[in-house]
Design a protein around this motif. Structure first.
Motif, short mmCIF file in Angstrom:
data_model
loop_
_atom_site.label_atom_id
_atom_site.label_comp_id
_atom_site.label_asym_id
_atom_site.label_seq_id
_atom_site.Cartn_x
_atom_site.Cartn_y
_atom_site.Cartn_z
N ILE A 4 0.87 -1.19 0.00
CA ILE A 4 0.00 0.00 0.00
C ILE A 4 0.91 1.24 0.00
O ILE A 4 1.78 1.37 0.87
CB ILE A 4 -0.93 0.06 1.23
N LYS A 6 1.15 5.00 0.70
CA LYS A 6 0.38 5.99 1.48
C LYS A 6 1.04 7.35 1.43
O LYS A 6 2.23 7.47 1.17
CB LYS A 6 0.29 5.55 2.94
N GLU A 20 -4.48 6.62 -1.36
CA GLU A 20 -3.62 5.46 -1.13
C GLU A 20 -3.86 4.45 -2.26
O GLU A 20 -4.95 4.41 -2.83
CB GLU A 20 -3.97 4.84 0.23
N LEU A 22 -3.53 0.41 -3.25
CA LEU A 22 -3.25 -0.98 -2.88
C LEU A 22 -2.83 -1.75 -4.13
O LEU A 22 -3.51 -1.71 -5.16
CB LEU A 22 -4.51 -1.64 -2.27
N ASN A 34 -7.56 5.25 3.79
CA ASN A 34 -7.57 4.28 4.91
C ASN A 34 -7.62 2.84 4.42
O ASN A 34 -8.37 2.01 4.95
CB ASN A 34 -8.75 4.56 5.85
N GLU A 36 -6.60 -0.94 3.87
CA GLU A 36 -5.91 -1.96 4.67
C GLU A 36 -5.95 -3.28 3.92
O GLU A 36 -6.92 -3.56 3.22
CB GLU A 36 -6.62 -2.15 6.02
N ALA A 37 -4.90 -4.04 4.06
CA ALA A 37 -4.90 -5.39 3.48
C ALA A 37 -3.95 -6.22 4.31
O ALA A 37 -2.84 -5.79 4.62
CB ALA A 37 -4.45 -5.36 2.03
N LEU A 38 -4.41 -7.39 4.68
CA LEU A 38 -3.62 -8.25 5.57
C LEU A 38 -2.24 -8.53 4.98
O LEU A 38 -2.14 -8.97 3.82
CB LEU A 38 -4.40 -9.57 5.79
N VAL A 42 3.63 -1.37 3.81
CA VAL A 42 3.23 0.03 3.62
C VAL A 42 4.43 0.83 3.14
O VAL A 42 5.52 0.75 3.70
CB VAL A 42 2.67 0.62 4.95
#
Ligand code: URP
Ligand code: ZN
Ligand code: ZN
Length: 471
Positions: A4, A6, A20, A22, A34, A36-38, A42
């Motif tokens: 990601i 940012k 952001e 991904l 905001n 998010e990814a497991l 970053v």
């Protein structure tokens, strides 16, 4: 691995916004806030622009030319390109008359396959048109994915093709969906003026420019544009240097002809006086078409700004000063034509263009990436930041200052044509398909990680095969 990006400012040819990104499986998976990814890594792009990777439609790596071979090959050339923020190049595959086209293409695959660190495609040179060549071309387009052809109107007795060849290539391209590219100079008249200059004892590098006046570029550009109109085809004029040629492109476009024009950094910031440098140093600045009188630079900048020219290529074609450019001591016609530019293409346009208010940020992206991707059948896989596109991304610090030098460039060639030039703005990290090639200004990719790109036909968007979730 998922990533990601940012805190950066995303810039495309149409938008500028904080977001952001991904990255998953080499592609842009989501754009939003905001995110998010497991397990995602970053990457902090604070204070930086996030640009789509540069698409340079004009390189000559490992190419035999002028009695020698270009110094930078697909390894050093694409490494230099990556450091400069370019993630795709389209290189010129030379052909020989009477030799099957597939042999030339195979040779170019052998030059590039184990060396490139960024993605790449080929344009195919057309030196002659006959039934045999016409029978081979559909396969070049449909199976090899090579959808642009290059016709040289100069370099008499070496690469130059005649007008019949140009016209028939245009007519074929119209029928089969290819884009024809021309090196537009009147090679016959240049050949005469060159012989005359040498017979008169005028052997210094400056005579390279004086025997290739801009009228001869304008004439050839206008001729190619008119033949394009006649064939109702499509034309891309490489390395436009001067007012005469810009006028011809603008006139053709006013008539509705599909004519596109590229200029290169050297024509925007260097001029003919460089060829007069003492101790044969002028040879470092021998390009064809040549550097022009300085007033042409304003014409080119205006043409980039108002859309009369649509792309910035590099025309990377490097030769060492020692041992290669020196082949032309005592005879300017033997100086190998070309120079090293691929690494500094984005920095120069950003510094001289965006920072000096000549073009805006969206135009910068359009000129260095998006338009070339569209014209050469790569968009939207390449040339933009969008969900589903390849994650070819440049994290660019707009404020860092540096001085261009052969001491610090990453090309193999022994000089830099822009030596000593101060520029503001530089790529910090560069990714191809979501993998870093350059990270924090260090090379991290291995040779051979670049992929060959089969390109779509002219005016046919690349349809992404998988649909990806939209945030
Ligand atoms: O001088 C130049 N431009 N060298 C490279 C070959 C070409 O004409 O593009
Ligand atoms: Zn050329
Ligand atoms: Zn070229």
């Amino acid at each position: 691995m998922k990533k990601i990006i940012k805190n950066g400012t995303v810039v495309t040819a149409s938008d500028i916004y904080q977001a952001e990104i991904l990255i998953e499986d080499g592609k842009v998976a989501q754009i939003g806030t905001n995110l998010e990814a497991l397990g995602a890594e970053v990457i902090d792009a604070k204070g930086c622009y996030v640009f789509p990777g540069g698409v340079d439609p004009h390189t000559h790596f490992d190419m035999p030319f002028g009695g020698t071979v270009t110094k930078d090959d697909f390894e050093t050339g694409t490494i230099g390109a990556a450091f400069g923020g370019t993630t795709t190049v389209i290189d010129f595959c030379l052909t020989d008359k009477g030799v099957p086209l597939k042999n030339a293409i195979q040779t170019w695959h052998e030059k590039s396959g184990e060396k490139a660190v960024i993605d790449y495609g080929f344009h195919l040179m057309i030196g002659e048109i006959n039934d045999d060549v016409l029978a081979q071309l559909p396969q070049v387009i449909n199976e090899e994915g090579i959808t642009s052809f290059k016709v040289f109107m100069a370099y008499k007795n070496v690469l130059q093709a005649d007008d019949e060849t140009l016209y028939r290539t245009l007519a074929f391209a119209k029928e089969h969906g290819a884009l024809v590219m021309v090196h537009a100079e009147n090679g016959d008249v240049i050949d005469y003026l060159t012989k005359k200059a040498l017979a008169d004892g005028n052997t210094d590098p400056i005579y390279h420019a004086l025997t290739r006046p801009q009228e001869l570029e304008g004439e050839a550009t206008g001729r190619a544009a008119k033949l394009t109109g006649l064939a109702n085809s499509q034309l891309y004029v490489v390395h436009v240097t001067c007012a005469d040629a810009v006028e011809q492109i603008a006139e053709a476009r006013k008539k509705g002809f599909n004519v596109w024009g590229e200029t290169c950094p050297q024509y925007l910031v260097l001029d003919q006086s460089y060829l007069e440098k003492p101790n044969f140093e002028g040879a470092k600045y021998v390009w064809s078409p040549p550097l022009r009188e300085k007033w042409n630079q304003d014409v080119l900048w205006n043409a980039l700004k108002n859309g009369e020219l649509q792309t910035l290529g590099s025309d990377q074609c490097s030769f060492d000063f020692k041992g290669q450019k020196e082949l032309g001591r005592g005879d300017f016609s033997k100086i190998p034509n070309g120079g090293p530019i691929v690494e500094d293409r984005l920095s120069i346009l950003f510094s001289e263009g965006v920072k000096k208010g000549r073009i805006n940020l969206n135009q910068f992206v359009e000129l260095t990436s998006t338009r070339a991707a569209k014209l050469f059948g790569l968009f939207p896989k390449k040339g933009t930041i969008a969900v589903g596109a390849d994650a070819d991304i440049v994290i660019f610090d707009p404020n860092v200052e540096r001085v261009i030098s052969a001491e610090t460039h990453h090309l193999a060639v022994d000089y830099n044509a822009f030596e000593g030039m101060k520029v503001t703005g530089e790529p910090v990290s560069v990714m191809v398909r979501g993998e870093f090639v350059v990270r924090d200004k260090q090379l991290v990719a291995k040779p051979g990680t670049g992929q060959f790109l089969k390109r779509a036909k002219y005016n046919t968007p690349v349809i992404q095969s998988e649909s990806l979730p939209i945030n």
